[in-house]
Structures are given as C-alpha cells and as structure tokens.
Design a protein around this motif. Sequence first.
Motif, PDB file in Angstrom:
ATOM      1  N   CYS A 462       0.850  -1.194   0.000  1.00  0.00           N
ATOM      2  CA  CYS A 462       0.000   0.000   0.000  1.00  0.00           C
ATOM      3  C   CYS A 462       0.883   1.240   0.000  1.00  0.00           C
ATOM      4  O   CYS A 462       2.071   1.188   0.303  1.00  0.00           O
ATOM      5  CB  CYS A 462      -0.887   0.005   1.215  1.00  0.00           C
ATOM      6  N   ARG A 466      -0.222   7.859   1.333  1.00  0.00           N
ATOM      7  CA  ARG A 466      -1.510   8.354   0.833  1.00  0.00           C
ATOM      8  C   ARG A 466      -2.662   7.731   1.606  1.00  0.00           C
ATOM      9  O   ARG A 466      -3.664   8.384   1.855  1.00  0.00           O
ATOM     10  CB  ARG A 466      -1.664   8.011  -0.652  1.00  0.00           C
ATOM     11  N   ASP A 467      -2.529   6.446   1.901  1.00  0.00           N
ATOM     12  CA  ASP A 467      -3.659   5.740   2.501  1.00  0.00           C
ATOM     13  C   ASP A 467      -3.618   5.746   4.009  1.00  0.00           C
ATOM     14  O   ASP A 467      -4.577   5.334   4.658  1.00  0.00           O
ATOM     15  CB  ASP A 467      -3.681   4.294   2.002  1.00  0.00           C
ATOM     16  N   ALA A 471      -3.429   0.649   6.042  1.00  0.00           N
ATOM     17  CA  ALA A 471      -3.865   0.235   4.706  1.00  0.00           C
ATOM     18  C   ALA A 471      -3.251  -1.126   4.400  1.00  0.00           C
ATOM     19  O   ALA A 471      -2.169  -1.455   4.885  1.00  0.00           O
ATOM     20  CB  ALA A 471      -3.416   1.268   3.683  1.00  0.00           C
TER      21      ALA A 471
END
Lengths: 511, 296
Positions: A462, A466-467, A471
């Motif tokens: 992941c 960003r996540d 994630a």
Amino acid sequence: MDAHPDAPPVVVTDTVRNALCIAALDTRARARGVRLGQSLSDARALAPDLECHATDHERDRALLLTIAAWCERYTPLVALDAAPEAVRDHGLFMDVTGCAHLLGGEAALVADLEARLGAQGFHVRLCLADTPGAAWAMARYGQAHIIAEGGHGEAVLPLSLSGLRLPPALVASLGRVGLKTIGCIAHLPRAPLAARFGARLMQRLDQALGREAEAISPIMPVADLSTERRFAEPIARQEDISQVIAALASGIIEPLERRGLGLRRCRIRLFRVDGHVSGLEVQTARPLRDARTIARLFEERIAGLHDDLDAGFGFDLIRLDVAHADPFEGAQAEMMAGGMGSHAGGHGHDALVDRLGARLGLERVQRFVLADTHIPERSFGREPVAASHPGARRAASGAAALALLPDLPTPDAIITRPLILFDRPEMLQTIAEVPDGPPLKFRWRGVSYEVARSEGPERIACEWWRDGRGARTRDYFRVEDSQGYRFWLFRHGLYGRETGEPAWYMHGLFA
Amino acid sequence: MSLSRLQTATDILTAHTRAQEARAYAAMAGTGPVSEPLPLGAGAVDQCLDGGLACGGLHEVRSPLARDIGAAAGFALGLAARAVQADRGGRHGIVWVSDPAARIDGGGLFPAGLAQYGLDPSGLTLVEPCDLQAAMWAADEAAGCAGLAALVFQIKGNPARFDITATRRLMLRARESGVLALVLRQSGEEEASAAATRWRVTTELSGADEIYPRGVGAMRLSLTLERNRTGRTGQWCLAWNPKTRNFDHAASDPARQPAHPAAHPVDRLSATFDRQDSPGAMGQVLDRRRDFGRAS
C-alpha cells in the motif's frame, strides 16, 4: 413599463434595520406620494391598494449580469459597478474607447443603447464621460447624456457629494459642516480634508476629476480578436446562422495570418433581439487556421446541443471571438519533418478529435496519462485530448510516442498485466487451500470458477503516505480456470499480520 | 388517418429504403478493396481470407458471453496493433469508441496491460459518448477519418438502433477512408450486418509454460470465422505474440480440453435485450445469467 391604467401601484420592499422599506417604486406609486426609503406601513396608508414584492438580490444580480452580457454588443469592456456595499445600486460601466465610431459616433451609440434597452422595458439613466467617476455621478445626479471631452471637471462640480460613490454616513457628516456639492470640496485644501474625512474622499474626488486613473474590471475576458455581423432584420434559421458563422470564420483568418497565430479556442456569441445572449465555445487540439474547419466545428457543437438553439424572435448580432490563439507552426514545419503524407494523416486525426470534442464535449474524448505508482487503478488517468499541451499532443500522435511513457516495459512474451481493468475491484467468495496461497475455487458475479493454473503472488504494498497507517497490502495472482478464462485477482491484506480474514477481489481480465 | 393510407406511406418508405440499399450494394460491388489486405500472421487464416482482412472495411468481433470480452478485446486490439504497425502511408492512432452500456460491467482498458500486449497506449484515443446514438455518430466520424489506422467500436448485446443500415454506413465510410473498422460486440448474438467478416472469439486454455508448468502460459484464443463475405469460413486456435505482433497458430491441446462442457445449453443464453424478434427465455432467467452465461 406601461400597464393597464387601473393597475395598482407597484413597489419593491427591502428589509432595513428590521423594518420593511420601499426600495423601488413605479411611477404610479410615486404619483400617489410614496417615496423611496419610506416604511411599508406608511406607504400602505397612502396607497392601500399597493402591490408589493420583496427584493431578491440574487435575481437582481442575475438580471444585471444578463444586461451586462447584452451590453457587450457595444464594447468588450463591460464591468459591474463595484460601489461600496452601503449603496445598493445597480449600475454598469462600459469602456467605449475606440468603439463609438463603429456605431456612428458617441451620440449615436448612447441613443442606440437607450432605445434598445428601453424597447426591452428598462428605464435607464446613462452618461458618457471621460472618467468612470464622472460618468457615475452624472448618470445619477446630472442631466446631460454626453459630457464633451475635457468637460467632466466642470460638469460634476454642481452635483451632490453622493455622486462621489461615498458611504451615506460620510456624505451626511460632510453635509453637517456645510459641504454639500462636489464643487465645495474641489478647491479646499486637501490635507485637512483628508485628515478629517479620510483618504477615501480624496481618492474618489480625484477619480471623478480625472486626476487619478481608475481601471474597470470587465466581466468577460477580452478576446484577442473579434469579428461580428449585425443584421437589419433578425435571423433565426439554423442554416442562416451556420452561414453567418462560416462567413465570420473566414473573416478571422486574415488577421490570424498577419499575426502568425492559429486558433485554439473560440467563442460564438449570439445576441437575441429580446436581450438574451447565448454563447458557444469550441476548442481545437492544435492551432487552426482553416475557416471551413472552424465552421464545421461550430456546426457539430450546435448539433450536439441537447435542445436546439433557442432563436426566439431571432438574432440581430452574431460575434466570433478568438479566446485563445497559439503560434501557428503550420505546413512549413510539417513539411520539414516528414513529407506531406504524415502531415495529412496527423491533420486528419487532430481534426477528428476536434470534431468529436465539439459535439460530444471535450471531456468525453480522452487519452491515457500515466502516473508514477504501482497501485494499478492509480497508475493511469485519463485526460481530455484537447486540453493537453499542443506540443505533447503532437509527440503523442507522432512517432515519438513511447518517449512520453518511459516506464513502460517493452513488449515481452510474458504478460503480467490484464488488458481490461475493472474501475472498482469486485469482491469474490473464495475457497483457498492455504490462507496465503491462490484460491482453489471462487465465485464471481454469480458464477463459480475452478482454478486450474495460477501464478503469484505479486505483492503490491500500500502507499502509506496516501492511505495512512493500516492500509492493506495486496497479493495479486494470475489465475486460469478450467475453461481457459484468465483473471487477475488479489487478496486484500496479509493473512495473520494485517487481517485474520483477507478478502479477495477480481480486478481484471486477460486476453 | 385511415389505415390504408398509413399502409401506403409505409410501403413507399420501404421501397425507398430498398432502393437505397440497392444503391449502397452497387457502390460496394463497384469499388474493390481500397488498400492491400492486412494479414493476421497465421498462415491458414490468411489463406482463408485471401491474404488478410480487408483494411478499408467493417469487421465484427463478438464474444458470446460477457466474460469472453477479454479474449474478444484481445483479438480486436491485436488487429488494431497490426494495423498501426502496417503504417499504410502514415496512418496512426486508434480510436476506441465505447457505448456507455458496454462500460458498465465491462471495465476499462488498462494501459500497462496494453503496453505488454504490444500496443502503445498513448496512440489510443478513448471516446465515451453519453448514449448509443452519440456513440454511433462518433464511430461514423472516426470511420471516415483517413488519417486513422483503426477504429474499435465497443457495444453490448444487439441494440436495435445499431441495425443493418448503421453497419452499412460504417462499412461505406471505412471503405472510402481505408480505416480498419472493428465492431467489438460483447455478449452479442449473430445478426445480419454489412460487416465483411464476423468473428466469434472465445478463450482457450493457455499454452504450456516450460519454466513453470503450473503457471499460466501464453494466452490463446479460439477463433471462429462465422461469416466471410468473400470466401470460406473456419475455426482456428491462435496465440498472440506481443513481440512480433503476430497471431500464430497454436495447437489446441486435446488433453486440456474443457473438462466440463456446458451442463444445460439453455443456460448459455447470451444477451439480446431489446429485440422484438428474439426468442423469449423459457422459465425464469436471472439478469446475471443472461450476462454471464452458465450459472453453476
């Protein structure tokens, strides 16, 4: 507006300090003694049959914008009156410098404007002067329609100080010391005035007298080039309009050639006799200088409208504006690059993109752009072809296309990525032998598949930046079922470490 | 209006359409193939096609079931990649027009997959109109664009509006411009069209992989030439080679034939939605069955 003689007087009310006051009134109400600023109850006492409406500022503003759009038939520089909030006043500024001669002089322009707006049912007060400040004051407090060049300094002197676009409180305090007209303060010493009443007063005075320059900010961006056609009789037929557009387009070519430009974006503005103005815009993928192509793009644009152009009683003015033009590298550069064949080919392709974009909408004609990420659905995007840079567009359509995509592997017999990717991965019900191995069987869209061969996992981590934390990692498998269907599946989350029960998703189909 | 007058009006209209059709056919018969044919690379197929697919023309590629769309798209994209490679006087670019109905469950093209498949994704222009009528218009425009190498028009099922007249228009425009026009029909029935050839593409078990026998080998597809205006029909098993951009013959391995053929033929019903002449389904058929074939 003329109404039935027995019609009741009409007023528009507005709330001022929690009281309903008269904000606007018609001549019948005025004749009955109703005044501006009076409270509604007083007015009702004078005229019991008063018909009153509440002010709707948004619709007022929308109407003003419509009128402003219509006023662009005289000049491209039309601005809303940016008066202080205290003055609820609806006005427009028009800069007609260099435009008056097109209508036969300033007097003719003012008369035409007044007559046409009058025919649409508006009472207008207008004045043409050297400075926006003087014109504002004269339109509201003066009588003359046109102030001769250089005469504005004299003309505004007898006017009330309200003509300087000042807040009412300031005008009132000036009035208390006996300063009532512009002439009273024009020749007073500046420093004491500014010290007592603020620099704003002096600025407004200077703007009215032309000692300080004032710029107006036009509503619409000013076009590089415009060409227009006026009609004595309004036209309404589709064929006539297309013909006029073609004629206008051929008229724009010569000035473009003179400047060495090619058209990238242009706009047609159709002025209806009843004051409505509609606009249509087309974009091209590369600088264009061919009148027939431009006319054809507009035909596609009109054909792509959900409903036809509403011509009403007809259009009496049609204008073509060049909103954006780029240097035209034209046929010469193409000839150097690689013969007429490739030129004709490239041109055909770009012209097709323009036509499709004009009719279907630019955002529906797209091409791929790649992003620097391993997550499959984020690794690419789509962007409108016409919006991309003309240079990039040319490279993409030419032979140097792969240079745009440096990260793509060269074609190999081993295929690891599917041809078709689902926009949203679809959840599967699976049976797997071991929790971190490929599935034995899975069920997708109501049909079950038996996995015969599989390859994997290909682990794609992941993007924690960003996540966020937590994630999940994806393990991708290429699987083939017993019938020969080839799928791209992934397990969402590492078994035991990230989740106890990882979910499976279908993400793509191989050939 | 009386019924008889209505009848007469219909007759006149029909006669008019017939005359138009006759003229269109005459025009098609009069002009030979515009450019040299595009060979697939597989000897037997090219022989059957007299050297290859007619480039300025319309060809239909259909997948009988929705999940065969991968194989069908693979075949269509392979043909398009060959058309780009053939160059044919500076032609470049592929336009992919998709009907919104085909996009809903079909997914979209994946550029990384296209690149591995031997097709430059930057040469692809995607057109996604808001309805079928606009899509048909866009396909017509693209088919008439002489600078283009190939057009793929992706539709789903057999929409009534995309009828023989529409295919004939596409055919004529492609013939004039020399564009390789492909109709990619997802889960569609065979129906009358003006296309020069119609191909039925289904997936086939992949080839053996020497390095990793349990893995998925080179993709293969089973190709049936159902209809060929100029010659014979046939059935082959082909494999696409992304490096050479060739379709090669592949022996379909008898040992690895599908283990479970369709249990009930009625379950293999594919999508035919808004056709008046389509046979009604027997019993209760779920939507997803029509879309995705056999429910087990």
